[in-house]
Design an enzyme around this catalytic site. Sequence first.
Site, short mmCIF file in Angstrom:
data_model
loop_
_atom_site.label_atom_id
_atom_site.label_comp_id
_atom_site.label_asym_id
_atom_site.label_seq_id
_atom_site.Cartn_x
_atom_site.Cartn_y
_atom_site.Cartn_z
N THR A 1 -59.39 -31.27 -8.83
CA THR A 1 -59.69 -31.78 -7.50
C THR A 1 -61.12 -31.39 -7.16
O THR A 1 -61.79 -30.69 -7.93
CB THR A 1 -58.73 -31.18 -6.45
OG1 THR A 1 -59.05 -29.79 -6.25
CG2 THR A 1 -57.28 -31.31 -6.88
N TYR B 1 -62.07 -17.71 0.67
CA TYR B 1 -60.92 -18.53 0.28
C TYR B 1 -59.73 -17.68 -0.13
O TYR B 1 -58.61 -17.88 0.35
CB TYR B 1 -61.33 -19.45 -0.88
CG TYR B 1 -60.19 -20.27 -1.43
CD1 TYR B 1 -59.73 -21.40 -0.77
CD2 TYR B 1 -59.58 -19.93 -2.64
CE1 TYR B 1 -58.68 -22.16 -1.28
CE2 TYR B 1 -58.54 -20.68 -3.17
CZ TYR B 1 -58.10 -21.80 -2.48
OH TYR B 1 -57.06 -22.54 -3.00
N LYS C 1 -55.98 -17.24 1.71
CA LYS C 1 -54.69 -17.56 1.10
C LYS C 1 -53.74 -16.36 1.11
O LYS C 1 -52.52 -16.52 1.21
CB LYS C 1 -54.90 -18.08 -0.32
CG LYS C 1 -55.59 -19.43 -0.39
CD LYS C 1 -54.83 -20.50 0.38
CE LYS C 1 -55.46 -21.88 0.22
NZ LYS C 1 -54.71 -22.94 0.93
N ASN D 1 -51.00 -28.60 3.48
CA ASN D 1 -51.80 -28.69 2.27
C ASN D 1 -53.30 -28.61 2.52
O ASN D 1 -54.06 -28.18 1.65
CB ASN D 1 -51.48 -30.02 1.56
CG ASN D 1 -52.47 -30.33 0.46
OD1 ASN D 1 -52.45 -29.75 -0.62
ND2 ASN D 1 -53.38 -31.27 0.74
N ASP E 1 -56.68 -33.77 12.27
CA ASP E 1 -57.67 -32.75 11.93
C ASP E 1 -57.05 -31.41 12.30
O ASP E 1 -56.86 -31.12 13.49
CB ASP E 1 -58.96 -33.00 12.71
CG ASP E 1 -60.05 -31.99 12.39
OD1 ASP E 1 -59.75 -30.93 11.80
OD2 ASP E 1 -61.22 -32.25 12.73
N VAL E 2 -56.75 -30.60 11.30
CA VAL E 2 -56.01 -29.35 11.55
C VAL E 2 -56.83 -28.32 12.30
O VAL E 2 -56.30 -27.29 12.72
CB VAL E 2 -55.48 -28.74 10.23
CG1 VAL E 2 -54.61 -29.75 9.48
CG2 VAL E 2 -56.62 -28.25 9.34
#
Length: 238
Positions: free
Chosen positions: A193, A158, A162, A80, A57-58
């Site tokens: 996805t 988001y 990024k 990812n 779990d990052v």
Amino acid sequence: MNDRTALVTGANKGIGKQIARLLAAEGFGVYVGSRDAGRGRRAVEEIGGAARPLVLDVTDPDSIAAAAGQLDRLDVLVNNAGISPSLAPPAETTADDFRRTYETNVFGVVAVTNAFLPALRRSPHPRIVNVSSGTGSLTWSTTPNPQFATTGGGAAAYRSSKAALNALTVLYAQTLAEEGFKVNALAPGLRATDLNSRAAAAGGDPAEAAQGAVRLALLPDDGPNGGFFSWDGTPVPW
């Protein structure tokens, strides 16, 4: 395990699973990072080859430390794992939404990368691939681009996360260059996805995007460092 090892975070589904599949086909021993142990095991069964599950779990420091303790050497790290909980513009996005997005997309990358640096430093050809997004390109956000013409200021959490990831890519690349690292960012394009409804509707093949990540993972020693590339290898403007 194969002599060459790779770790892909968020690899139990979507682009991450396809990246793990392709790396396994290239002969890597691939650690399939997944928050959920059951989903990770099922992904490994589907991938086959020298794939093995790794609970990771990052956003959890204890989970990251436990996972890092299981690897002596790592040749490729693919960051990812990512989330997109809101498509709203900044004025309609809460600070908590920003925090939650950055926790995975930015802080998680820092925590995972730093935790696995000792293992990567034992590789003769260490590679780090950060899965970013073309929507994080400030150039494409401020210049007419048919891919993003309808987004305006949407998905602010988001997209800004990024953009921050892109900056981290450059800084890690500069810091680690003398040690032989290649650190690059990938813009995978819109893919089918469950990251968000628009991506799912686009119908793009996640395996096609995964090819771009694997290309960066297999860069020769004279390959680019600190770059931002589309899935087909075309440079993306910052």
